[in-house]
Design a protein around this motif. Structure first.
Motif, PDB file in Angstrom:
ATOM      1  N   VAL A 159      -1.359  -3.339   2.714  1.00 13.73           N
ATOM      2  CA  VAL A 159      -0.711  -2.135   2.197  1.00 13.73           C
ATOM      3  C   VAL A 159       0.807  -2.341   2.241  1.00 13.73           C
ATOM      4  N   PRO A 160       1.493  -2.209   1.093  1.00 16.85           N
ATOM      5  CA  PRO A 160       2.944  -2.402   1.099  1.00 16.85           C
ATOM      6  C   PRO A 160       3.663  -1.265   1.838  1.00 16.85           C
ATOM      7  N   ALA A 161       4.826  -1.567   2.360  1.00 18.20           N
ATOM      8  CA  ALA A 161       5.602  -0.571   3.114  1.00 18.20           C
ATOM      9  C   ALA A 161       5.949   0.640   2.251  1.00 18.20           C
ATOM     10  N   ASP A 162       6.140   0.429   0.960  1.00 16.13           N
ATOM     11  CA  ASP A 162       6.504   1.524   0.051  1.00 16.13           C
ATOM     12  C   ASP A 162       5.287   2.102  -0.669  1.00 16.13           C
ATOM     13  N   TRP A 163       4.133   2.061  -0.013  1.00 16.15           N
ATOM     14  CA  TRP A 163       2.890   2.477  -0.657  1.00 16.15           C
ATOM     15  C   TRP A 163       2.929   3.875  -1.262  1.00 16.15           C
ATOM     16  N   PRO A 164       3.588   4.873  -0.651  1.00 14.69           N
ATOM     17  CA  PRO A 164       3.566   6.203  -1.275  1.00 14.69           C
ATOM     18  C   PRO A 164       4.143   6.205  -2.706  1.00 14.69           C
ATOM     19  N   SER A 165       5.108   5.343  -2.965  1.00 18.00           N
ATOM     20  CA  SER A 165       5.710   5.301  -4.297  1.00 18.00           C
ATOM     21  C   SER A 165       4.818   4.637  -5.330  1.00 18.00           C
ATOM     22  N   LYS A 166       3.743   4.014  -4.888  1.00 21.74           N
ATOM     23  CA  LYS A 166       2.836   3.313  -5.789  1.00 21.74           C
ATOM     24  C   LYS A 166       1.571   4.108  -6.112  1.00 21.74           C
ATOM     25  N   LEU A 167       1.443   5.311  -5.523  1.00 24.75           N
ATOM     26  CA  LEU A 167       0.263   6.132  -5.781  1.00 24.75           C
ATOM     27  C   LEU A 167       0.375   6.837  -7.137  1.00 24.75           C
ATOM     28  N   HIS A 168      -0.792   7.052  -7.747  1.00 19.73           N
ATOM     29  CA  HIS A 168      -0.876   7.859  -8.968  1.00 19.73           C
ATOM     30  C   HIS A 168      -0.955   9.320  -8.555  1.00 19.73           C
ATOM     31  N   PRO A 169      -0.267  10.197  -9.286  1.00 17.48           N
ATOM     32  CA  PRO A 169      -0.336  11.628  -8.937  1.00 17.48           C
ATOM     33  C   PRO A 169      -1.708  12.218  -9.205  1.00 17.48           C
TER      34      PRO A 169
END
Length: 117
Positions: free
Chosen positions: A107-117
């Motif tokens: 899981v990348p550190a910036d995972w929240p920015s990679k989620l689909h809404p």
């Protein structure tokens, strides 16, 4: 036989503890979904790859169940609605110690920015 019973097989166990396609490609997921017809585990629509929906579209298997601990809801892609369903073959969730998102280490550190809404 009802449309629901054709889409749900209570005897089929899940395909594993994580998204089949993400595991094969080194990807990661947010939440997991289980195909109620064949047990395929895929990642949810908020996940980067959305494999559960892709599986439903490719196979025509229209019903999924959450594979998250403490969740037992079903979703029917044909109606875009929740539905009630039977208890599926065990296990009915990924392991409690499995990270969310997961799997740990991919899981990348910036995972929240990679989620689909």
């Amino acid at each position: 036989m009802s449309r629901q019973s054709e889409a749900i097989d209570t005897s089929v166990p899940p395909s594993g503890t994580g998204c089949v396609e993400c595991d094969a490609t080194g990807g990661w997921w947010f939440h997991l979904r289980r195909c109620a017809a064949c047990g395929h585990i895929g990642c949810c629509d908020n996940s980067p790859s959305q494999h559960a929906t892709a599986h439903a579209e490719a196979t025509g298997h229209p019903v999924i169940q959450s594979f998250e601990p403490g969740e037992d809801w079903f979703w029917d892609y044909r109606t875009d609605n929740f539905l009630d369903g039977p208890v599926l073959a065990a296990p009915t969730q990924h392991p409690q110690d499995q990270s969310v998102p997961g799997p740990q280490g991919r899981v990348p550190a910036d995972w929240p920015s990679k989620l689909h809404p």
